[in-house]
Structures are given as structure tokens and as C-alpha cells.
Design a protein around this motif. Sequence first.
Motif, PDB file in Angstrom:
ATOM      1  N   ASP A  52       4.501   7.244   1.080  1.00 18.69           N
ATOM      2  CA  ASP A  52       3.461   7.336   0.057  1.00 18.69           C
ATOM      3  C   ASP A  52       3.169   8.801  -0.274  1.00 18.69           C
ATOM      4  O   ASP A  52       3.166   9.659   0.612  1.00 18.69           O
ATOM      5  CB  ASP A  52       2.171   6.653   0.539  1.00 18.69           C
ATOM      6  CG  ASP A  52       2.268   5.131   0.419  1.00 18.69           C
ATOM      7  OD1 ASP A  52       3.398   4.618   0.357  1.00 18.69           O
ATOM      8  OD2 ASP A  52       1.218   4.477   0.397  1.00 18.69           O
ATOM      9  N   GLU A  54       0.622  10.636  -0.921  1.00 23.54           N
ATOM     10  CA  GLU A  54      -0.478  11.405  -0.335  1.00 23.54           C
ATOM     11  C   GLU A  54      -0.147  11.959   1.057  1.00 23.54           C
ATOM     12  O   GLU A  54      -0.872  12.799   1.588  1.00 23.54           O
ATOM     13  CB  GLU A  54      -1.754  10.568  -0.259  1.00 23.54           C
ATOM     14  CG  GLU A  54      -1.717   9.410   0.703  1.00 23.54           C
ATOM     15  CD  GLU A  54      -3.071   8.725   0.816  1.00 23.54           C
ATOM     16  OE1 GLU A  54      -3.994   9.345   1.379  1.00 23.54           O
ATOM     17  OE2 GLU A  54      -3.201   7.592   0.332  1.00 23.54           O
ATOM     18  N   TRP A  55       0.990  11.514   1.644  1.00 21.04           N
ATOM     19  CA  TRP A  55       1.381  12.008   2.958  1.00 21.04           C
ATOM     20  C   TRP A  55       2.448  13.094   2.871  1.00 21.04           C
ATOM     21  O   TRP A  55       2.972  13.540   3.897  1.00 21.04           O
ATOM     22  CB  TRP A  55       1.883  10.852   3.823  1.00 21.04           C
ATOM     23  CG  TRP A  55       0.816   9.858   4.120  1.00 21.04           C
ATOM     24  CD1 TRP A  55       0.622   8.654   3.526  1.00 21.04           C
ATOM     25  CD2 TRP A  55      -0.238   9.998   5.076  1.00 21.04           C
ATOM     26  NE1 TRP A  55      -0.473   8.022   4.044  1.00 21.04           N
ATOM     27  CE2 TRP A  55      -1.021   8.821   5.004  1.00 21.04           C
ATOM     28  CE3 TRP A  55      -0.588  10.986   5.985  1.00 21.04           C
ATOM     29  CZ2 TRP A  55      -2.141   8.625   5.815  1.00 21.04           C
ATOM     30  CZ3 TRP A  55      -1.693  10.797   6.796  1.00 21.04           C
ATOM     31  CH2 TRP A  55      -2.463   9.624   6.705  1.00 21.04           C
ATOM     32  N   TYR A  84       1.186   0.718   7.509  1.00 20.26           N
ATOM     33  CA  TYR A  84      -0.131   1.350   7.395  1.00 20.26           C
ATOM     34  C   TYR A  84      -0.433   2.203   8.629  1.00 20.26           C
ATOM     35  O   TYR A  84       0.061   1.942   9.733  1.00 20.26           O
ATOM     36  CB  TYR A  84      -1.224   0.286   7.281  1.00 20.26           C
ATOM     37  CG  TYR A  84      -1.180  -0.518   6.013  1.00 20.26           C
ATOM     38  CD1 TYR A  84      -1.853  -0.081   4.869  1.00 20.26           C
ATOM     39  CD2 TYR A  84      -0.477  -1.716   5.958  1.00 20.26           C
ATOM     40  CE1 TYR A  84      -1.823  -0.830   3.697  1.00 20.26           C
ATOM     41  CE2 TYR A  84      -0.432  -2.470   4.787  1.00 20.26           C
ATOM     42  CZ  TYR A  84      -1.103  -2.024   3.662  1.00 20.26           C
ATOM     43  OH  TYR A  84      -1.062  -2.758   2.502  1.00 20.26           O
ATOM     44  N   LYS A  86      -3.841   3.501  10.802  1.00 19.98           N
ATOM     45  CA  LYS A  86      -5.279   3.246  10.977  1.00 19.98           C
ATOM     46  C   LYS A  86      -5.814   4.182  12.046  1.00 19.98           C
ATOM     47  O   LYS A  86      -5.155   4.469  13.050  1.00 19.98           O
ATOM     48  CB  LYS A  86      -5.533   1.781  11.345  1.00 19.98           C
ATOM     49  CG  LYS A  86      -4.859   1.315  12.623  1.00 19.98           C
ATOM     50  CD  LYS A  86      -5.157  -0.147  12.909  1.00 19.98           C
ATOM     51  CE  LYS A  86      -4.472  -0.611  14.204  1.00 19.98           C
ATOM     52  NZ  LYS A  86      -4.759  -2.035  14.488  1.00 19.98           N
ATOM     53  N   VAL A  94     -10.595   3.802   9.332  1.00 15.91           N
ATOM     54  CA  VAL A  94      -9.883   4.172   8.103  1.00 15.91           C
ATOM     55  C   VAL A  94      -8.485   3.560   8.163  1.00 15.91           C
ATOM     56  O   VAL A  94      -7.815   3.649   9.190  1.00 15.91           O
ATOM     57  CB  VAL A  94      -9.764   5.701   7.945  1.00 15.91           C
ATOM     58  CG1 VAL A  94      -9.008   6.048   6.665  1.00 15.91           C
ATOM     59  CG2 VAL A  94     -11.137   6.353   7.947  1.00 15.91           C
ATOM     60  N   THR A  95      -8.071   2.942   7.078  1.00 15.87           N
ATOM     61  CA  THR A  95      -6.719   2.388   6.977  1.00 15.87           C
ATOM     62  C   THR A  95      -6.088   2.900   5.692  1.00 15.87           C
ATOM     63  O   THR A  95      -6.672   2.760   4.608  1.00 15.87           O
ATOM     64  CB  THR A  95      -6.735   0.844   6.968  1.00 15.87           C
ATOM     65  OG1 THR A  95      -7.336   0.373   8.182  1.00 15.87           O
ATOM     66  CG2 THR A  95      -5.311   0.296   6.870  1.00 15.87           C
ATOM     67  N   LYS A  96      -4.902   3.503   5.799  1.00 14.81           N
ATOM     68  CA  LYS A  96      -4.214   4.055   4.633  1.00 14.81           C
ATOM     69  C   LYS A  96      -2.770   3.589   4.609  1.00 14.81           C
ATOM     70  O   LYS A  96      -2.100   3.529   5.646  1.00 14.81           O
ATOM     71  CB  LYS A  96      -4.241   5.590   4.665  1.00 14.81           C
ATOM     72  CG  LYS A  96      -5.619   6.200   4.467  1.00 14.81           C
ATOM     73  CD  LYS A  96      -6.027   6.190   3.006  1.00 14.81           C
ATOM     74  CE  LYS A  96      -7.330   6.967   2.797  1.00 14.81           C
ATOM     75  NZ  LYS A  96      -7.751   6.965   1.389  1.00 14.81           N
ATOM     76  N   SER A  97      -2.288   3.297   3.415  1.00 17.16           N
ATOM     77  CA  SER A  97      -0.872   2.971   3.249  1.00 17.16           C
ATOM     78  C   SER A  97      -0.029   4.191   3.593  1.00 17.16           C
ATOM     79  O   SER A  97      -0.358   5.318   3.221  1.00 17.16           O
ATOM     80  CB  SER A  97      -0.601   2.535   1.810  1.00 17.16           C
ATOM     81  OG  SER A  97       0.772   2.256   1.630  1.00 17.16           O
TER      82      SER A  97
END
Length: 447
Positions: A52, A54-55, A84, A86, A94-97
Motif C-alpha cells: 500500500d 502509505e507504507w 493488515y 494492527k 489501530v488497523t491499517k491495510s
Amino acid sequence: MKPIELKKWELIPGKPRGLKYVGQPTAQEVFEELRYRLESMGYLPDEYFILDNEWEKGRKIPKDADIFCVTDYGASEGIYIDVYLKWHDDGKPVTKSFITGKTLGESGSDLDRMFLITSAITKAFRGGNFGRDSVISLNEQEQRIVVNALAEQRERQEIALNQTEQLLRRMTGSITAYMDIVGERPLRMSEGDRAVIAIRDGDLSELKELLPHINEQEVQDQLFLEAASRPGAVGRRMTMLLLGNRSEISKDVYKEACERAVRIVDPEKVALLQEQVCNHGKDLPLDFFGELARYALQWRGVWFIAEQIMGRCSDEEKLAAPKELLEIPLVCGNMDIPKVLACAGVNGDHALRPFIKCRGKGEPWMVKALLDMGMKVSPDNYDALAACVEYHCPEIGKTLIDHGVDFEGFSSWAEGQEKDTSCDTYQELAGYWREQRHQEPGQGQSM
């Protein structure tokens, strides 16, 4: 293989089993290691497997983060694996793809295969043997290959088996090509073959045992490139080990190793290779790392590595760098690499017209900032002033005049080129030039 760590650890001196926490790995490093392992087993989803956005750009994995996967049909087509991360931030979950994989297939066997890939991802982080007691999912083509191979195996005798092995090695060439095409290890392996497999498996101790017995330069080059392609901390340690085993490495091999480090988005390995070049590089030109930075410009998510490369270069190397390193980021509105080059005094003549055309009206400050940092512009760069007139960018034109571009010479040149000198922008620049010429002594234009 060892599990992929979401934390960085180092051995404590004097304590063989003692480890200390030294920080977090980058998300890109974790992704590349996972992708490398899946690809080596034929477990990459056939449509895509991507990190993704944003990483990217060196963002690190949050401390104490954990990982989990979700596999399901897409809303419109295909089957997806969503990976994901977490963690807790100020006590809040917080959980992010993190990663997304996709296959266009939608059959039951496609779903089974994607769940097996999910299992492989989980094992990569939790630990577990990929090969032992594993379930194998085959598509129709793979099933036909297995059936045909089993049928042929019934008729094969020992002598035919050896002849087949020899022919396969001749047709495929390297051990890596053999394993990629045939899908298994050859019956007989040289120490160089075993070293390549050790690199692929991340087995540093095995590699250390094999290296003293490998003297052929061609094999050493192959191992060096394999290590350069190996993601993660173990890949960097293997690269350093192989560098320590060599004195000089040819330009082409060193260039390929650097490019492979860029392709796996490993900024630490790129830095390692750049720092070690004085000990191992042979007859490298001044623009060697400038060309490497230009290579990194092919992918926007890797531009930060290009900036780091140029930041470590000497002023001589920066001045010898390809012109695109200034022009492309500048036209795209990115100042990171141009600032590094400007501070070294690079000439920006070639980049001014493209920038003025694309961004001159909205971001004139960028040219002024670079010129103030030290970027050079030629006094007879009349084409830049012509671009200011053509695209109605008087502020950049005034900046160029302030930094020594000869407007009077431009006027004569413009008349000879039959340029339009009646427009408002030209008249504004002409007025500014007259004002500068009639300033009191001590208030002249800044050069």
C-alpha cells in the motif's frame, strides 16, 4: 527459514544467545522479504501483490505491530488477499491495510490456492515449515505437467534419468534458472549451486562454510548478484560477506548489484554498496552513482533512494550526474534531489524551459530557491527568458535577471528570432531591467 521479524534485533557481545532490540524495520523491507519468499515457492498471486502506498518512502513498521490476513472474493471480480497491520497508538487500537494480492480467477480451486498463499504468509511471520506436510494446490496447467511427468517417470531408466538431468542443466544454465523452470533442485550440485541455494534460503552459516571452496570469478560474481537481490538484514549481511571475499569487482557486475538493491527497495544495501565502492569498484566513472540515481527515478516510490544516493556523492559526482536528475523531479514538483544538486553548483539551464512550461505560473519560488542555493544559470540563457515570456511567468523572469541573465542581450536575440516583444510579460520584464540598471550604487542586482 527463520520467521520474518517485525522488530530489529542484534546479538549482545559476549552472549551468544542474547539479543537486544535496536529499532523497527521499514515496511518496504518487510514487504520485499515476504514477496521474495512467496515468489521463490511459486506462491505469488497471479494478478498482483503490492505494498500500500502509505507504507512507501522508508516508513517503518509501528512498534509492537502484529499482522493478519483476510481472503475473500472481490466486489466485482477476482479473489483478494488483504494483509493488515494492527497495533496500539496511545492505548487505542489501530488497523491499517499493508499489502494487497489479487487473482482474476474465481473458481473453487482459485479460492483454495489463495487460502494456501494466506497460510504461507502467516507461516512466514509466525514460523512453520513450508514444505513439510504441506497441501499443494495446482491449477489445470500444473496438473497436466504433474500427470505427464509421472507418466514419463514410469518409463524412465537410470541412464535416461542421468541424460535428462545433464540436458536440463545445459538448457537452463544456472542453478536458479534450473530451479525456477524445473521446480526442484538438480540431482548433482556444485558448491556454487549450494551457495546460491543458501542465499535464497537465507542460510548465512551455510554460505560462510561454502565460500572458502569457491574460487571461480564467474561463480563469485553470480553469488554477489544473488546476495544483492536478497531482501532484508540477512541479504545485507550476505552482501557484506561476499564483498569481504573479493578485492575488485567489474563495473558491470557492481552496477547490476546496485540496481538490484534499488529494485528490492533496500536503501541500507544501496548505502552499503556506495560506501564500499572505493574498496571494490574497478574503474568506475564519476557519473556511476548519478546513473544509479537516475535508474531509481523509474519508480516514484523509490525517489527517496535517489535523493540519498546523491546526498552521499561528492560535488564532482553531483556535477557529473545525468541532467534528468534535476529536470524530472523539478518538473514533477519535487525539490529533494534538485536541492542536493543546487548546493553543489550544478548548471540548471536545461531544466528551466520544461519547468517554466509545466509549473512556472504556480510555483515560481522553486527556481528562486534553487538559484539562491547555488544552482548556476548562464548569462546567455535567452531561451529561459523566452519561455517566461511565452508562458507568462514574469516572476521567474525577474529572478533570472537578478541572477545574471542578460536581458539586453535577450532583447537583441528576441528581435532576431522574431519573438513577440509587445506582450505584457515582455514589457514588464523590460521595465524591471531598466529599474535594475538605474539603481543607486550598492543596490545592484544580486549575482
